[in-house]
Design a protein around this motif. Structure first.
Motif, short mmCIF file in Angstrom:
data_model
loop_
_atom_site.label_atom_id
_atom_site.label_comp_id
_atom_site.label_asym_id
_atom_site.label_seq_id
_atom_site.Cartn_x
_atom_site.Cartn_y
_atom_site.Cartn_z
N LEU A 46 7.23 18.08 84.07
CA LEU A 46 7.80 19.10 84.68
C LEU A 46 8.74 18.83 85.58
CD1 LEU A 46 4.22 20.88 85.20
CD2 LEU A 46 5.94 21.58 83.59
N PRO A 49 10.98 22.50 85.30
CA PRO A 49 9.71 23.40 85.12
C PRO A 49 9.71 24.69 84.42
CG PRO A 49 10.72 23.62 87.42
CD PRO A 49 11.48 22.65 86.74
N THR A 50 10.85 25.06 84.13
CA THR A 50 11.26 26.17 83.12
C THR A 50 11.97 25.81 82.16
OG1 THR A 50 11.75 28.55 83.36
CG2 THR A 50 13.14 26.98 84.16
N LYS A 134 2.49 24.88 81.59
CA LYS A 134 2.37 23.60 82.66
C LYS A 134 1.74 22.74 82.05
CE LYS A 134 4.22 26.40 85.63
NZ LYS A 134 5.47 26.22 86.13
N GLU A 136 -0.50 21.98 79.64
CA GLU A 136 -1.95 21.90 79.32
C GLU A 136 -2.17 21.12 78.04
OE1 GLU A 136 -4.83 23.26 80.47
OE2 GLU A 136 -3.48 24.38 81.99
N ASP A 206 2.21 15.24 84.08
CA ASP A 206 2.48 15.78 85.62
C ASP A 206 1.01 15.79 86.29
OD1 ASP A 206 4.14 17.45 87.61
OD2 ASP A 206 2.22 18.42 87.66
N THR A 209 -1.47 18.45 85.96
CA THR A 209 -1.87 18.96 84.64
C THR A 209 -3.43 18.75 84.42
OG1 THR A 209 0.33 18.39 83.64
CG2 THR A 209 -1.45 18.67 82.14
#
Length: 323
Positions: A46, A49-50, A134, A136, A206, A209
């Protein structure tokens, strides 16, 4: 002027260029998975992060509260490497298309080439979803697993540059073909099980996470057990090769599968025993890619599609035939 006529103006790719493009496709598709693992084990997943931007309002890394600059650049660099994969994919399409202009029967080659950019687009979409979710664990698993068929298809593309387009003639008996199908299924089962071990492991990309809430010891046993099953089927397949006296090139590819799979098994065992060091994770991902490549080479080596006819321009080939 049409795109086809523009491509027809390109120099005809030599046998060396065709081989180089095929190898580049294999390396690119396998390599992007390895660099992705570096992002994960360094906790940089991340850093941007986008998606498709790195941070809100910027496509490139900028100073941002709460995000380390190093992790930003690690993640951003991996995204930029996707550009290299895109270039290689485009070269594969252009090379195959240029060949088909001289040899219209080479439709299968072009179809295989188009899977390269198609796969890049698919991976970009899945990668974006992974970031937005994020990281997962299951999205990371899907992201990795989606890359594995692309490695396989890249090997098939490399082979297609060096073979004809006749219907595939098997070089092994029916039992051998069945064992090879089972071997391939088990290979992907091993890979899928490996993603669950990773999902429950310490490297999520991260610190925040979510991890798979399952006993990693049990997941590791399932993963290693499937590898043992893969090796047993590989042994049975070898027995079928002995019965028919398979060609030397098939035996060579078969031997490489054993070497790569055994080394990958040893690496995984050592990695687990040492507590999953970061560097060994990336080497294990590289080993996974090599197992796919070796198995795909064995698959393509057990069937014959006739001699390749497109290693030189059609005009030159026709002139040589006439003389």
């Amino acid at each position: 002027m049409s795109l086809r006529s523009l491509i027809a103006r390109l120099p005809y790719p030599s046998a060396g260029v065709q081989r180089a493009v095929g190898i580049a496709a294999v390396v690119a598709q396998a390599g992007i998975g390895v660099t992705g693992s570096v992002v994960r084990v360094t906790g940089s997943g991340l850093g941007c992060p986008t998606w498709p931007q790195c941070v809100a309002g910027s496509l490139v890394p900028v100073r941002h509260p709460g995000i380390d600059a190093v992790t930003q650049w690690i993640e951003f660099s991996n995204r930029m490497l996707t550009g290299v994969v895109i270039v290689v994919a485009a070269l594969a399409v252009l090379t195959a298309w240029r060949i088909q202009i001289d040899y219209p029967e080479r439709k299968r080659l072009v179809k295989l080439a188009w899977t390269m950019p198609g796969g890049v687009v698919l991976q970009a979409v899945i990668g974006g979803m992974t970031v937005l979710a994020k990281l997962e664990w299951w999205t990371v698993a899907i992201h990795f697993l989606a890359s594995t068929p692309l490695v396989w298809l890249a090997v098939m593309l490399l082979k297609a540059f060096r073979e004809g387009d006749e219907p595939a003639r098997p070089l092994v008996p029916k039992l051998g073909r069945q064992m090879l199908v089972l071997l391939t299924v088990l290979m992907w089962a091993v890979l899928i099980a490996g993603t669950t071990v990773t999902g429950a492991g310490p490297h999520g990309g991260d610190v925040n996470t979510h991890r798979l809430d399952a006993p990693i010891e049990q997941l590791a046993r399932i993963h290693s057990g499937l590898l043992v099953a893969y090796l047993l089927v590989l042994g049975v397949f070898g027995l079928t090769l002995m019965r028919v006296g398979a060609p030397k090139r098939v035996w060579q590819r078969y031997a490489w599968v054993w070497i790569v799979a055994l080394l990958q098994g040893v690496l995984g065992t050592v990695q687990y025993a040492l507590g999953v060091p970061e560097a060994m994770v990336s080497f294990h991902v590289l080993g996974s890619a090599l197992v796919i490549v070796a198995t795909a080479l064995l698959w393509t080596g057990t069937r014959d599609r006739g001699p390749v006819t497109s290693l030189e321009p059609a005009e030159k080939r026709e002139l040589a035939t006439a003389n």
